[in-house]
Write a protein that holds these residues in place. Structure first.
Motif, PDB file in Angstrom:
ATOM      1  N   VAL A   1      -0.134  -6.309  -9.281  1.00 54.64           N
ATOM      2  CA  VAL A   1      -1.337  -6.233 -10.113  1.00 54.64           C
ATOM      3  C   VAL A   1      -1.864  -4.793 -10.141  1.00 54.64           C
ATOM      4  CG1 VAL A   1      -3.749  -6.980 -10.283  1.00 54.64           C
ATOM      5  CG2 VAL A   1      -1.954  -8.668  -9.839  1.00 54.64           C
ATOM      6  N   ALA A   2      -1.909  -4.142  -8.966  1.00 55.05           N
ATOM      7  CA  ALA A   2      -2.391  -2.755  -8.894  1.00 55.05           C
ATOM      8  C   ALA A   2      -1.437  -1.799  -9.614  1.00 55.05           C
ATOM      9  CB  ALA A   2      -2.562  -2.340  -7.438  1.00 55.05           C
TER      10      ALA A   2
ATOM     11  N   ARG B   1       0.839  -1.207   0.000  1.00 54.59           N
ATOM     12  CA  ARG B   1       0.000   0.000   0.000  1.00 54.59           C
ATOM     13  C   ARG B   1       0.867   1.246   0.000  1.00 54.59           C
ATOM     14  NH1 ARG B   1      -3.254   2.399  -2.225  1.00 54.59           N
ATOM     15  NH2 ARG B   1      -4.228   0.390  -2.457  1.00 54.59           N
TER      16      ARG B   1
ATOM     17  N   SER C   1       2.312   6.333  -7.231  1.00 51.70           N
ATOM     18  CA  SER C   1       1.327   7.251  -7.808  1.00 51.70           C
ATOM     19  C   SER C   1       1.862   8.681  -7.829  1.00 51.70           C
ATOM     20  CB  SER C   1      -0.001   7.170  -7.061  1.00 51.70           C
ATOM     21  OG  SER C   1       0.114   7.697  -5.764  1.00 51.70           O
TER      22      SER C   1
ATOM     23  N   SER D   1      -0.403  -8.513  -4.919  1.00 53.65           N
ATOM     24  CA  SER D   1      -1.493  -7.528  -4.987  1.00 53.65           C
ATOM     25  C   SER D   1      -0.970  -6.162  -5.421  1.00 53.65           C
ATOM     26  CB  SER D   1      -2.185  -7.411  -3.629  1.00 53.65           C
ATOM     27  OG  SER D   1      -2.756  -8.643  -3.263  1.00 53.65           O
ATOM     28  N   PHE D   2       0.189  -5.780  -4.875  1.00 50.22           N
ATOM     29  CA  PHE D   2       0.809  -4.521  -5.293  1.00 50.22           C
ATOM     30  C   PHE D   2       1.128  -4.547  -6.784  1.00 50.22           C
ATOM     31  CE2 PHE D   2       4.869  -2.729  -6.592  1.00 50.22           C
ATOM     32  CZ  PHE D   2       4.613  -1.369  -6.466  1.00 50.22           C
TER      33      PHE D   2
ATOM     34  N   LYS E   1      -1.822  -1.576 -13.348  1.00 48.86           N
ATOM     35  CA  LYS E   1      -3.043  -0.886 -13.777  1.00 48.86           C
ATOM     36  C   LYS E   1      -2.917   0.632 -13.689  1.00 48.86           C
ATOM     37  CE  LYS E   1      -6.123  -4.654 -12.498  1.00 48.86           C
ATOM     38  NZ  LYS E   1      -7.161  -5.110 -11.547  1.00 48.86           N
ATOM     39  N   GLU E   2      -1.903   1.113 -12.961  1.00 46.84           N
ATOM     40  CA  GLU E   2      -1.687   2.554 -12.789  1.00 46.84           C
ATOM     41  C   GLU E   2      -1.178   3.180 -14.087  1.00 46.84           C
ATOM     42  OE1 GLU E   2      -1.729   4.775  -9.884  1.00 46.84           O
ATOM     43  OE2 GLU E   2      -3.034   3.176  -9.132  1.00 46.84           O
TER      44      GLU E   2
ATOM     45  N   MET F   1      -0.667  -5.050   2.232  1.00 46.50           N
ATOM     46  CA  MET F   1      -0.829  -5.422   0.824  1.00 46.50           C
ATOM     47  C   MET F   1       0.411  -6.213   0.418  1.00 46.50           C
ATOM     48  SD  MET F   1      -1.121  -3.053  -2.629  1.00 46.50           S
ATOM     49  CE  MET F   1      -2.847  -2.678  -2.634  1.00 46.50           C
TER      50      MET F   1
ATOM     51  N   LEU G   1       2.500   1.598  -3.423  1.00 48.03           N
ATOM     52  CA  LEU G   1       1.582   2.074  -4.449  1.00 48.03           C
ATOM     53  C   LEU G   1       1.370   3.580  -4.322  1.00 48.03           C
ATOM     54  CD1 LEU G   1       0.130   0.760  -6.801  1.00 48.03           C
ATOM     55  CD2 LEU G   1      -1.871   0.488  -5.328  1.00 48.03           C
TER      56      LEU G   1
END
Length: 121
Positions: free
Chosen positions: A65-66, A35, A42, A62-63, A69-70, A58, A38
């Motif tokens: 995959v996220a 988390r 960003s 999971s990180f 998508k960013e 997280m 990420l």
């Protein structure tokens, strides 16, 4: 100077990785879970991410995959760094978007070789 984000819940691993990265002429930052990582991505996307698999809040997959998508999230080279070494875990990491995979414990030679393989050095 290229920038690497070191993501690991172990302060010792983060410190060792940062020292190695400095020797390889990388600037670096740290995050203790996916988390936090990420959030940092960003704000400013790194060139590379050295990513632990097992973390609280997280986890690494999971990180990853996220991240992918960013906006701009497909650009960082992600090297998953973990104690998980079976073929199923490696395949899952690559499918999620990892560029490379290394086992703990690691040393400078291993990181340098993997960074070279993915075109970071």
């Amino acid at each position: 100077m290229k920038h690497c984000l070191v993501v690991d819940d172990s302060a010792v691993i983060r410190k060792v990785a940062r020292r190695i990265l400095e020797e390889l002429s990388f600037s670096s930052a740290e995050a203790e879970n996916g988390r936090d990582a990420l959030d940092q991505c960003s704000k400013s996307m790194p060139d590379a991410v050295l990513l632990d698999w097992n973390m609280p809040v997280m986890d690494g997959i999971s990180f990853l995959v996220a991240l992918r998508k960013e906006r701009g999230g497909n650009q960082p080279k992600v090297i998953l760094c973990t104690t998980e070494n079976d073929v199923e875990h490696i395949a899952r990491a690559i499918k999620a978007g990892a560029n490379e995979y290394i086992m703990k414990p690691f040393d400078r030679d291993i990181i340098e070789a993997k960074f070279h393989e993915v075109g970071l050095i």
